[in-house]
Design a protein around this motif. Sequence first.
Motif, mmCIF file in Angstrom:
data_model
loop_
_atom_site.group_PDB
_atom_site.id
_atom_site.type_symbol
_atom_site.label_atom_id
_atom_site.label_comp_id
_atom_site.label_asym_id
_atom_site.label_seq_id
_atom_site.Cartn_x
_atom_site.Cartn_y
_atom_site.Cartn_z
ATOM 1 N N VAL A 75 14.854 48.215 53.039
ATOM 2 C CA VAL A 75 15.480 49.536 52.908
ATOM 3 C C VAL A 75 14.665 50.540 53.710
ATOM 4 O O VAL A 75 13.450 50.648 53.538
ATOM 5 C CB VAL A 75 15.564 49.986 51.429
ATOM 6 C CG1 VAL A 75 16.071 51.431 51.331
ATOM 7 C CG2 VAL A 75 16.466 49.055 50.634
ATOM 8 N N PRO A 79 19.736 44.119 49.931
ATOM 9 C CA PRO A 79 19.190 44.177 51.286
ATOM 10 C C PRO A 79 17.875 43.390 51.400
ATOM 11 O O PRO A 79 17.226 43.099 50.397
ATOM 12 C CB PRO A 79 18.922 45.668 51.484
ATOM 13 C CG PRO A 79 18.631 46.162 50.102
ATOM 14 C CD PRO A 79 19.541 45.357 49.203
ATOM 15 N N GLY A 136 19.355 48.339 54.123
ATOM 16 C CA GLY A 136 19.864 49.484 53.382
ATOM 17 C C GLY A 136 19.209 50.754 53.896
ATOM 18 O O GLY A 136 18.126 50.702 54.484
ATOM 19 N N LEU A 189 22.066 50.358 46.402
ATOM 20 C CA LEU A 189 21.258 49.585 47.352
ATOM 21 C C LEU A 189 20.821 48.260 46.738
ATOM 22 O O LEU A 189 20.855 47.227 47.401
ATOM 23 C CB LEU A 189 20.034 50.391 47.797
ATOM 24 C CG LEU A 189 20.324 51.629 48.635
ATOM 25 C CD1 LEU A 189 19.046 52.418 48.864
ATOM 26 C CD2 LEU A 189 20.973 51.252 49.957
ATOM 27 N N THR A 203 23.929 46.631 58.384
ATOM 28 C CA THR A 203 23.806 47.654 57.352
ATOM 29 C C THR A 203 24.593 47.191 56.130
ATOM 30 O O THR A 203 25.766 46.856 56.229
ATOM 31 C CB THR A 203 24.363 48.999 57.839
ATOM 32 O OG1 THR A 203 23.683 49.395 59.019
ATOM 33 C CG2 THR A 203 24.189 50.067 56.769
ATOM 34 N N CYS A 204 23.925 47.158 54.979
ATOM 35 C CA CYS A 204 24.600 46.652 53.781
ATOM 36 C C CYS A 204 24.728 47.692 52.688
ATOM 37 O O CYS A 204 25.365 47.431 51.671
ATOM 38 C CB CYS A 204 23.883 45.409 53.248
ATOM 39 S SG CYS A 204 22.242 45.733 52.601
ATOM 40 N N GLY A 205 24.148 48.851 52.876
ATOM 41 C CA GLY A 205 24.252 49.883 51.853
ATOM 42 C C GLY A 205 23.597 51.165 52.297
ATOM 43 O O GLY A 205 22.634 51.145 53.064
ATOM 44 N N ALA A 255 23.584 45.791 46.744
ATOM 45 C CA ALA A 255 23.903 45.274 48.077
ATOM 46 C C ALA A 255 22.934 44.177 48.519
ATOM 47 O O ALA A 255 23.198 43.490 49.487
ATOM 48 C CB ALA A 255 23.887 46.423 49.091
#
Length: 121
Positions: free
Chosen positions: A56, A53, A11, A48, A35-37, A51
């Motif tokens: 981050v 992660p 994230g 975030l 990338t997830c957020g 998502a």
Amino acid sequence: MRDPAGPRRIGILEDSGPVRAHFLDILAGAPDLETCGVAACLAESDALFEARPDLVLTDLGLPDGSGLDLIPRLRAQGIRSLVITAFGDRETVLAALAAGADGYLLKDSPAGTVLDGIRPT
């Protein structure tokens, strides 16, 4: 549940569009990272957590507060935090580490340094 053999989920908490794009480009070139957020401020940071992660990239200077305030919440959820900031002074580095950050990078670090910081050792 996330496949542990899959890409590491990353994230990004960063308010600057060009800096966000820089980190997104770095991540896009790494097949083992996803990338997830993305959030531009603390008010958007709940996305975030949703998502889920693994880590981050956490900016400190945000328009609605400090990324330092988010780091303990991330740790409580088992999410690592790699601080990304323009401030490299001793006081800022120590404050980030005291808040529970897993690492610290300057925003202008080369892509290889950023990837080394993200990947587990």
